[in-house]
Scaffold this motif. Structure first.
Motif, short mmCIF file in Angstrom:
data_model
loop_
_atom_site.label_atom_id
_atom_site.label_comp_id
_atom_site.label_asym_id
_atom_site.label_seq_id
_atom_site.Cartn_x
_atom_site.Cartn_y
_atom_site.Cartn_z
N ILE A 76 -28.40 24.50 -0.67
CA ILE A 76 -28.86 23.47 -1.59
C ILE A 76 -29.87 24.04 -2.58
O ILE A 76 -29.94 23.61 -3.74
CB ILE A 76 -29.46 22.24 -0.85
CG1 ILE A 76 -29.69 21.07 -1.81
CG2 ILE A 76 -30.75 22.61 -0.12
CD1 ILE A 76 -28.44 20.54 -2.46
N LEU A 77 -30.62 25.07 -2.18
CA LEU A 77 -31.55 25.70 -3.10
C LEU A 77 -30.81 26.32 -4.28
O LEU A 77 -31.29 26.27 -5.43
CB LEU A 77 -32.39 26.77 -2.39
CG LEU A 77 -33.50 26.27 -1.46
CD1 LEU A 77 -34.23 27.44 -0.84
CD2 LEU A 77 -34.46 25.36 -2.20
N THR A 78 -29.65 26.90 -4.02
CA THR A 78 -28.88 27.48 -5.13
C THR A 78 -28.43 26.39 -6.10
O THR A 78 -28.32 26.64 -7.30
CB THR A 78 -27.66 28.26 -4.64
OG1 THR A 78 -26.72 27.39 -4.00
CG2 THR A 78 -28.06 29.37 -3.69
N PHE A 79 -28.17 25.20 -5.58
CA PHE A 79 -27.77 24.11 -6.48
C PHE A 79 -28.94 23.68 -7.36
O PHE A 79 -28.77 23.47 -8.57
CB PHE A 79 -27.23 22.91 -5.71
CG PHE A 79 -26.49 21.95 -6.59
CD1 PHE A 79 -25.13 22.10 -6.79
CD2 PHE A 79 -27.16 20.93 -7.26
CE1 PHE A 79 -24.45 21.25 -7.65
CE2 PHE A 79 -26.48 20.07 -8.11
CZ PHE A 79 -25.12 20.24 -8.31
N HIS B 55 -23.12 34.32 -5.73
CA HIS B 55 -23.82 35.52 -6.17
C HIS B 55 -25.32 35.45 -5.93
O HIS B 55 -26.02 36.43 -6.18
CB HIS B 55 -23.56 35.78 -7.66
CG HIS B 55 -22.15 36.19 -7.95
ND1 HIS B 55 -21.69 37.47 -7.71
CD2 HIS B 55 -21.10 35.51 -8.43
CE1 HIS B 55 -20.41 37.55 -8.05
NE2 HIS B 55 -20.03 36.37 -8.49
N PHE B 56 -25.82 34.31 -5.47
CA PHE B 56 -27.24 34.15 -5.21
C PHE B 56 -27.45 33.71 -3.76
O PHE B 56 -27.27 32.53 -3.43
CB PHE B 56 -27.86 33.13 -6.17
CG PHE B 56 -28.04 33.65 -7.57
CD1 PHE B 56 -29.27 34.16 -7.97
CD2 PHE B 56 -26.99 33.63 -8.47
CE1 PHE B 56 -29.44 34.65 -9.26
CE2 PHE B 56 -27.15 34.13 -9.76
CZ PHE B 56 -28.38 34.64 -10.15
N TRP B 57 -27.80 34.66 -2.92
CA TRP B 57 -28.01 34.39 -1.51
C TRP B 57 -29.50 34.44 -1.19
O TRP B 57 -30.21 35.31 -1.68
CB TRP B 57 -27.26 35.41 -0.65
CG TRP B 57 -25.78 35.36 -0.85
CD1 TRP B 57 -25.03 36.15 -1.68
CD2 TRP B 57 -24.87 34.44 -0.24
NE1 TRP B 57 -23.71 35.80 -1.62
CE2 TRP B 57 -23.57 34.75 -0.74
CE3 TRP B 57 -25.00 33.40 0.67
CZ2 TRP B 57 -22.43 34.06 -0.37
CZ3 TRP B 57 -23.88 32.71 1.05
CH2 TRP B 57 -22.61 33.03 0.55
N THR B 58 -29.95 33.54 -0.36
CA THR B 58 -31.36 33.52 0.03
C THR B 58 -31.50 33.88 1.50
O THR B 58 -30.69 33.47 2.33
CB THR B 58 -31.99 32.15 -0.21
OG1 THR B 58 -31.25 31.15 0.49
CG2 THR B 58 -32.01 31.82 -1.70
N GLY C 15 -38.23 27.48 -15.58
CA GLY C 15 -38.02 28.93 -15.55
C GLY C 15 -38.12 29.42 -14.12
O GLY C 15 -38.85 28.84 -13.30
N ILE C 16 -37.39 30.45 -13.78
CA ILE C 16 -37.41 31.04 -12.44
C ILE C 16 -38.23 32.32 -12.50
O ILE C 16 -37.84 33.30 -13.13
CB ILE C 16 -35.99 31.32 -11.93
CG1 ILE C 16 -35.20 30.00 -11.88
CG2 ILE C 16 -36.02 31.97 -10.55
CD1 ILE C 16 -33.73 30.18 -11.56
N LEU C 17 -39.40 32.30 -11.85
CA LEU C 17 -40.33 33.43 -11.91
C LEU C 17 -40.00 34.50 -10.89
O LEU C 17 -40.08 35.69 -11.18
CB LEU C 17 -41.77 32.94 -11.71
CG LEU C 17 -42.26 31.84 -12.67
CD1 LEU C 17 -43.72 31.53 -12.38
CD2 LEU C 17 -42.07 32.26 -14.12
N THR C 18 -39.66 34.09 -9.68
CA THR C 18 -39.24 35.03 -8.63
C THR C 18 -38.12 34.40 -7.85
O THR C 18 -38.04 33.16 -7.72
CB THR C 18 -40.38 35.40 -7.66
OG1 THR C 18 -40.77 34.23 -6.93
CG2 THR C 18 -41.58 35.96 -8.40
N PHE C 19 -37.24 35.23 -7.29
CA PHE C 19 -36.13 34.72 -6.50
C PHE C 19 -36.06 35.43 -5.16
O PHE C 19 -36.10 36.66 -5.08
CB PHE C 19 -34.81 34.94 -7.25
CG PHE C 19 -33.58 34.58 -6.43
CD1 PHE C 19 -33.28 33.24 -6.18
CD2 PHE C 19 -32.78 35.56 -5.88
CE1 PHE C 19 -32.18 32.90 -5.41
CE2 PHE C 19 -31.68 35.23 -5.11
CZ PHE C 19 -31.38 33.90 -4.87
N ASN C 20 -36.03 34.64 -4.08
CA ASN C 20 -35.80 35.15 -2.73
C ASN C 20 -36.76 36.27 -2.36
O ASN C 20 -36.36 37.32 -1.83
CB ASN C 20 -34.35 35.65 -2.62
CG ASN C 20 -33.95 35.93 -1.19
OD1 ASN C 20 -34.36 35.22 -0.27
ND2 ASN C 20 -33.14 36.96 -0.98
#
Length: 207
Positions: free
Chosen positions: A152-155, A177-180, A197-202
């Motif tokens: 759900i986070l990817t959504f 393509h985006f796995w947490t 905006g997305i500052l950091t991912f996973n």
């Protein structure tokens, strides 16, 4: 406004690689992960903590809350994407699970199509819009932690990026393509000038 989206710590079902129900608890490793995560997050200036009401998220949130000394509000809209009940408890690589998920993937673009009782794209879009609208309306000048689940986070992220242009096809490409990882931190910031905006991912530097 900053939102710290956090995937829950490792659950017993994550460890066993099975589709999990709402009552699955954290594993022994997961409890350790949550404690390490909490120590990292106590350095942050946090105003509010939300958590999915699924057990694995609640346990993660409770550990963080005890260290940050902030109350938790349990929010059902942060629950994991609902899979069809037919695959609950099955291994991810079980042949029945693979067959059902492939059928869902092939029909995901069809409006209102469902295999059985899972959430489809329209369900997810309505839920995602509700979550982002609530965060903006209630916490625009605050820093918020949301303890949730990987898919759900990817959504939520895809909706931030594509907004009303998000389609089922775009989301599926984004999702695969985006796995947490468990306890992965994704920091999102909202500004009036640029929107989300997305500052950091996973970020799992704490593990």
């Amino acid at each position: 406004m900053k939102v710290y989206f956090v995937r829950h710590a490792e659950s017993e079902a994550n460890k066993a690689n099975i589709h999990q129900s709402s009552d699955i608890k954290l594993s022994r490793v997961g409890i350790k992960q949550a404690k390490i995560l909490a120590e990292r997050m106590k350095k942050l200036d946090i105003d509010f903590i939300y958590s999915s009401d699924y057990q694995r998220a609640k346990q993660t949130a409770e550990i963080i809350s005890s260290v940050l000394d902030k109350p938790i509000e349990y929010w059902s809209d942060l629950r994991e994407i609902r899979n069809p009940s037919e695959i609950m408890g099955l291994k991810h690589q079980d042949q029945l699970s693979l067959k059902i998920r492939e059928k869902i993937r092939k029909n995901f673009h069809k409006e209102n199509w469902k295999y059985s009782d899972e959430e489809n794209f329209n369900d997810l879009k309505n839920r995602g819009d509700k979550v982002l609208d609530h965060l903006l309306n209630k916490h625009k000048n605050q820093n918020v932690i949301c303890i949730s689940h990987g898919t759900i986070l990817t959504f939520f992220l895809a909706l931030m990026i594509f907004e009303d242009k998000l389609t089922p096809e775009l989301y599926l490409k984004f999702r695969y393509h985006f796995w947490t990882a468990n306890t992965g931190i994704t920091i999102c910031e909202y500004t009036d000038q640029y929107g989300w905006g997305i500052l950091t991912f996973n970020d799992v530097a704490h593990l």
